[in-house]
Design a protein around this motif. Structure first.
Motif, PDB file in Angstrom:
ATOM      1  N   SER A   1       0.902  -1.117   0.368  1.00 35.89           N
ATOM      2  CA  SER A   1      -0.207   0.019  -0.323  1.00 35.89           C
ATOM      3  C   SER A   1       0.702   1.149  -0.206  1.00 35.89           C
ATOM      4  O   SER A   1       0.978   2.195   1.115  1.00 35.89           O
TER       5      SER A   1
ATOM      6  N   TYR B   1       3.078   5.684   2.168  1.00 36.59           N
ATOM      7  CA  TYR B   1       2.241   4.637   3.413  1.00 36.59           C
ATOM      8  C   TYR B   1       0.627   5.102   3.308  1.00 36.59           C
ATOM      9  O   TYR B   1       0.432   6.064   3.517  1.00 36.59           O
ATOM     10  N   HIS B   2      -0.507   4.768   2.393  1.00 36.96           N
ATOM     11  CA  HIS B   2      -1.187   4.633   2.028  1.00 36.96           C
ATOM     12  C   HIS B   2      -1.623   5.750   1.382  1.00 36.96           C
ATOM     13  O   HIS B   2      -2.434   6.547   2.072  1.00 36.96           O
TER      14      HIS B   2
ATOM     15  N   GLN C   1      -4.021   3.758  -1.183  1.00 31.91           N
ATOM     16  CA  GLN C   1      -4.792   3.753  -0.826  1.00 31.91           C
ATOM     17  C   GLN C   1      -5.830   2.052  -1.440  1.00 31.91           C
ATOM     18  O   GLN C   1      -6.569   2.226  -1.038  1.00 31.91           O
TER      19      GLN C   1
ATOM     20  N   ASP D   1      -6.630  -1.014  -0.481  1.00 32.86           N
ATOM     21  CA  ASP D   1      -7.238  -1.686   0.920  1.00 32.86           C
ATOM     22  C   ASP D   1      -8.427  -1.261   0.955  1.00 32.86           C
ATOM     23  O   ASP D   1      -9.826  -2.125   0.143  1.00 32.86           O
TER      24      ASP D   1
ATOM     25  N   ASP E   1      -0.438  -8.272   4.063  1.00 36.33           N
ATOM     26  CA  ASP E   1      -0.121  -7.070   3.968  1.00 36.33           C
ATOM     27  C   ASP E   1       1.294  -7.282   4.517  1.00 36.33           C
ATOM     28  O   ASP E   1       2.034  -7.547   5.546  1.00 36.33           O
TER      29      ASP E   1
END
Length: 278
Positions: free
Chosen positions: A9, A15-16, A21, A24, A46
């Motif tokens: 991710s 990260y994210h 995103q 997820d 993950d």
């Protein structure tokens, strides 16, 4: 089929963030349920935070590749088929390394064939395929466990239409096989003739025509609709032994109606069915 979905991710070391995103969002959008309802045994792993947590594009990008390589190898050793959900295209270098793939199908509106010497924007992901082919970032790529560069003659580039001048020039000199979704049969014949034995399939979702599916902020007119990509991917998977899949570059901020996750579910279900039956 026994499937391990691996989440990476990250977007440009963050990260994210952005396309980070996407993994997820695909899971929460029902991807595991779609695969499970089709009869598959699905596990999700993950990689979490990779590297030292400093979120540097280059160092973190390759740390993600290292982590993905390990997870892919664990999945294969357990008799499971690896599907990597990634923010960035570079992550496919880790998947290729973990699988020991000797060929790659790269579906993307971009060539991702820049190098540090030719890049206009300095965007690491714009060098992703070049890295997989051993054209740049060699010391860092070689440090990915199991990584071996793929010979350009064993690379199929699908529907790449947004190319920088240096990429166009490079493609004039490389034996990369280019195709659009209609006409993949000839491309896979060339891949087979080049001696490909184990193929990684990289699907950047921005390969689609943005009029039918917009996966992120990068839009270039043209490209296949979701059905055309599914048909082409399945035709290639029927002709060649696909050992793993990466799905990359989905930014849910550009998908207000959450149209993308069910389409990815259909794509992967059709692909897995084809791979099982091949």
């Amino acid at each position: 089929m026994k499937i391990t979905i691996i989440l990476a991710s990250y977007d440009s070391g963050h990260y994210h963030g952005g396309m980070g995103q996407g993994p997820d969002a695909l899971i929460s959008g029902g991807l595991v349920d779609a695969l499970t309802m089709a009869g598959h045994d699905v596990e999700v792993e993950d990689i979490g935070r990779a590297g030292d947590g400093q979120e540097r594009e280059i160092a973190t990008g390759f740390a993600v590749c290292n982590a993905v390589s390990g997870e892919v190898r664990i999945a294969i050793d357990r008799g499971r088929f690896p599907i990597v959900l990634a923010g960035n295209c570079l992550t496919s270098a880790g998947a290729v390394a973990g699988e020991g793939a000797d060929a790659i199908i790269w579906a993307d509106q971009h060539g991702d064939l820049n190098t540090p010497e030719t890049s206009i924007h300095g965007f690491l992901d714009g060098m992703a395929l070049a890295t997989v082919l051993g054209l740049c970032w060699r010391p860092m790529a070689t440090a990915i466990p199991g990584f071996r560069p793929i010979d350009p003659s064993r690379c199929v580039l699908v529907n790449a239409r947004d190319l920088d001048p240096a990429e166009k020039k490079l493609l004039e000199t490389l034996p990369v096989i280019r195709t659009e979704c209609p006409g993949v049969a000839q491309a896979t014949q060339k891949l087979k003739a080049a001696g490909a034995k184990s193929v990684h399939m990289h699907l950047d979702l921005d390969v689609h025509d943005p009029k039918t599916l917009q996966a992120n902020r990068y839009t270039t007119p043209g490209g296949p609709d979701p059905e055309q990509l599914r048909d082409a991917a399945c035709a290639m998977a029927l002709a060649m032994p696909v050992v793993g899949i990466t799905v990359s570059a989905y930014d849910p901020a550009f998908d207000a109606q959450a149209d993308v996750p069910p389409l990815v579910g259909r794509l992967l279900n059709d692909l897995i069915a084809t791979i099982e039956g091949a």
